[in-house]
Enzyme design. Structure first.
Site, mmCIF file in Angstrom:
data_model
loop_
_atom_site.group_PDB
_atom_site.id
_atom_site.type_symbol
_atom_site.label_atom_id
_atom_site.label_comp_id
_atom_site.label_asym_id
_atom_site.label_seq_id
_atom_site.Cartn_x
_atom_site.Cartn_y
_atom_site.Cartn_z
ATOM 1 C CB SER A 168 -0.897 -0.010 1.247
ATOM 2 O OG SER A 168 -1.521 1.244 1.434
ATOM 3 C CE1 TYR A 180 -4.289 -2.118 4.971
ATOM 4 C CE2 TYR A 180 -3.285 0.037 4.707
ATOM 5 C CZ TYR A 180 -3.836 -1.094 4.152
ATOM 6 O OH TYR A 180 -3.916 -1.219 2.790
#
EC number: 1.1.1.105
Length: 321
Positions: A168, A180
């Site tokens: 990401s 995350y």
């Protein structure tokens, strides 16, 4: 002098364009294993590669997801249920993959492994979270990637194939608390070391670094539900420090972020496909306008500047100085 420079730059980009468009032959002989195919990027990629003629081995978390995918693809595509957080499930899926590719005759091995399965919740300011909240995400996004990769690496090495890890832009710049961003930084580090180690065997490793796309991972409803549950269990001291206005601002920022999410998931799956079938895949793929024009440049900015930007755009706690 400027003419020579212009010619040199033009030739460089022409060569780059030519290399980017060279595609491998015999794609119908190649098997690709994809995790997280119940929805989002994984499901679209499975359909996309199946339409292209590759032999897709799709791993879904639920049988319902697998059944839906089979109904949208050809008979070539095969599915298996997989929970990447359970080692016994990973081992069973790896054995299933071995049996599937055993029928390849003169072309043994697994050409492509796409580690796509991932979650984003729970996410909140770090102080509101528990250790288990971090573990929940790391188990899927990082340790799951490592477990699946190590289990299938011998097959990928035998085929001199490709490993594609979905990271990401949050693996380049950490903009919010929780597991995350940590997990995606870990995926970047794992992929870098893996790429260097496997280069000796002709295996290529690529990372996909999407910006914000409209998937289950970025669902506003799920995000707000999770955040409010975290807020409700927080201690009175923490609630006093952050205040109710912080909660309202957090909700507002989540709604604004969803509106900015890119809806065309093919921008990501096209990058994945290129990493699998191109003769000269890239090391990193940035997908989405926000990744290219905002988050990637931010990752190269001085830390104090990124901190100032985030201080300006993020919700402020009630007792902020």
């Amino acid at each position: 002098m400027w003419l020579y420079l212009a010619v040199f730059v033009g030739l460089y980009y022409l060569l780059h364009w030519y290399r980017e468009r060279q595609v491998l032959s015999h794609l119908r002989d190649k098997y690709v294993f994809i995790t997280g195919c119940d929805s989002g990027f994984g499901k679209l990629l499975a359909r996309q590669l199946d339409a292209r003629g590759l032999r897709v081995l799709a791993a879904c978390l639920t049988e319902k997801g697998a059944e839906q995918l089979r109904g949208q693809t050809s008979d070539r595509l095969e599915t298996v249920t997989l929970d990447v957080t359970k080692t016994e499930s990973v081992a069973a899926a790896a054995q299933w993959v071995k049996e599937c590719v055993r029928d390849k005759g003169n072309h043994p091995g697994l050409w492509g492994l796409v580690n796509n399965a991932g979650i984003s919740l729970p996410t909140a300011p770090n102080e509101l979270l528990t250790k288990q909240d971090f573990v929940t995400i790391l188990d899927v996004n990082l340790l799951g990637v490592i477990d699946v990769t190590l289990s299938l690496l011998p097959l990928v090495r035998r085929a001199r194939g490709r490993v594609v890890n979905v990271s990401s832009v949050m693996g380049r710049v950490s903009l919010f608390g929780g597991g995350y961003c940590i997990s995606k930084y870990g995926v970047e580090a794992f992929s870098d070391s893996l790429r260097r180690e496997l280069s000796y065997f002709g295996v290529k490793v690529a990372m996909i670094e999407p910006g914000y796309f409209k998937t289950a991972v970025t669902s506003k409803e799920r995000f707000l539900k999770s955040f409010l549950e975290i807020w409700d269990r927080s201690s009175p001291e923490v609630k006093e420090a952050y205040g109710e206005k912080f909660v309202a601002d957090y909700k507002k920022s989540a709604e604004q972020m969803e509106q900015k999410c890119t809806q065309d998931l093919s921008l990501v799956t096209n990058c994945m496909e290129h990493a699998l079938i191109a003769c000269h895949p890239r090391t990193r793929y940035s997908a989405g306008w926000d990744a290219k024009l905002l988050y990637l440049p931010m990752s190269y900015m001085p830390t104090f500047l990124v901190d100032a930007i985030m201080y300006w755009v993020s919700p402020s706690p009630a007792k902020a100085l």
